[in-house]
Motif scaffolding. Structure first.
Motif, PDB file in Angstrom:
ATOM      1  N   UNK A  19      48.854 -21.435  16.202  1.00 15.90           N
ATOM      2  CA  UNK A  19      49.941 -22.348  15.834  1.00 15.90           C
ATOM      3  C   UNK A  19      49.520 -23.270  14.701  1.00 15.90           C
ATOM      4  N   UNK A  20      48.308 -23.791  14.812  1.00 17.80           N
ATOM      5  CA  UNK A  20      47.815 -24.777  13.852  1.00 17.80           C
ATOM      6  C   UNK A  20      47.460 -24.131  12.513  1.00 17.80           C
ATOM      7  N   UNK A  21      46.825 -22.977  12.561  1.00 11.50           N
ATOM      8  CA  UNK A  21      46.361 -22.287  11.360  1.00 11.50           C
ATOM      9  C   UNK A  21      46.894 -20.857  11.384  1.00 11.50           C
ATOM     10  N   UNK A  22      48.144 -20.701  11.022  1.00  9.83           N
ATOM     11  CA  UNK A  22      48.846 -19.426  11.108  1.00  9.83           C
ATOM     12  C   UNK A  22      48.313 -18.330  10.208  1.00  9.83           C
ATOM     13  N   UNK A  23      47.492 -18.674   9.229  1.00  6.08           N
ATOM     14  CA  UNK A  23      46.930 -17.643   8.359  1.00  6.08           C
ATOM     15  C   UNK A  23      45.829 -16.843   9.046  1.00  6.08           C
ATOM     16  N   UNK A  24      45.336 -17.337  10.184  1.00  6.37           N
ATOM     17  CA  UNK A  24      44.314 -16.597  10.919  1.00  6.37           C
ATOM     18  C   UNK A  24      44.983 -15.461  11.696  1.00  6.37           C
ATOM     19  N   UNK A  25      44.462 -14.272  11.545  1.00  8.02           N
ATOM     20  CA  UNK A  25      45.037 -13.098  12.197  1.00  8.02           C
ATOM     21  C   UNK A  25      44.384 -12.876  13.563  1.00  8.02           C
ATOM     22  N   UNK A  26      44.961 -11.966  14.325  1.00 11.42           N
ATOM     23  CA  UNK A  26      44.360 -11.591  15.607  1.00 11.42           C
ATOM     24  C   UNK A  26      42.956 -11.022  15.394  1.00 11.42           C
ATOM     25  N   UNK A  27      42.786 -10.263  14.317  1.00 19.55           N
ATOM     26  CA  UNK A  27      41.452  -9.728  14.001  1.00 19.55           C
ATOM     27  C   UNK A  27      40.466 -10.850  13.704  1.00 19.55           C
ATOM     28  N   UNK A  28      40.925 -11.883  12.993  1.00 19.06           N
ATOM     29  CA  UNK A  28      40.060 -13.041  12.727  1.00 19.06           C
ATOM     30  C   UNK A  28      39.623 -13.676  14.039  1.00 19.06           C
ATOM     31  N   UNK A  29      40.573 -13.847  14.951  1.00 16.18           N
ATOM     32  CA  UNK A  29      40.258 -14.482  16.230  1.00 16.18           C
ATOM     33  C   UNK A  29      39.299 -13.629  17.049  1.00 16.18           C
ATOM     34  N   UNK A  30      39.416 -12.313  16.945  1.00 11.81           N
ATOM     35  CA  UNK A  30      38.470 -11.431  17.633  1.00 11.81           C
ATOM     36  C   UNK A  30      37.067 -11.592  17.059  1.00 11.81           C
ATOM     37  N   UNK A  31      36.965 -11.737  15.757  1.00 10.92           N
ATOM     38  CA  UNK A  31      35.667 -11.909  15.108  1.00 10.92           C
ATOM     39  C   UNK A  31      35.047 -13.259  15.456  1.00 10.92           C
ATOM     40  N   UNK A  32      35.858 -14.282  15.564  1.00 13.69           N
ATOM     41  CA  UNK A  32      35.370 -15.636  15.833  1.00 13.69           C
ATOM     42  C   UNK A  32      34.797 -15.743  17.241  1.00 13.69           C
ATOM     43  N   UNK A  33      35.456 -15.137  18.217  1.00  9.85           N
ATOM     44  CA  UNK A  33      34.995 -15.070  19.608  1.00  9.85           C
ATOM     45  C   UNK A  33      34.563 -16.415  20.186  1.00  9.85           C
ATOM     46  N   UNK A  34      35.243 -17.468  19.826  1.00 10.17           N
ATOM     47  CA  UNK A  34      34.932 -18.768  20.407  1.00 10.17           C
ATOM     48  C   UNK A  34      33.776 -19.504  19.762  1.00 10.17           C
TER      49      UNK A  34
END
Length: 66
Positions: A19-34
């Motif tokens: 919501x806050x940073x909509x340019x981040x994709x699901x793939x980005x979030x998978x790479x970040x892993x917390x």
């Protein structure tokens, strides 16, 4: 909130982050892993922010949730 806690609460944070940073994709979030450092790096990459600015934004996110 400590940056280490992000990994433990990652699933809760993913929606807020998208919501806050909509340019981040699901793939980005998978790479970040917390990982707060990976999140900061991805924000630098996507938004062109300086490291200090990206770190501050991540810290604000964590502080707002505590």
């Amino acid at each position: 909130m400590n940056r280490d806690i992000l990994k433990g609460k990652w699933n809760q944070f993913k929606g807020t982050i998208k919501e806050k940073w909509g340019d981040l994709t699901d793939d980005d979030l998978l790479q970040i892993e917390g990982d707060a450092d990976k999140l900061s790096g991805k924000l630098q990459e996507k938004y062109g922010w300086a490291k200090e600015d990206a770190d501050r934004k991540v810290d604000e996110l964590l502080r707002d949730d505590s």
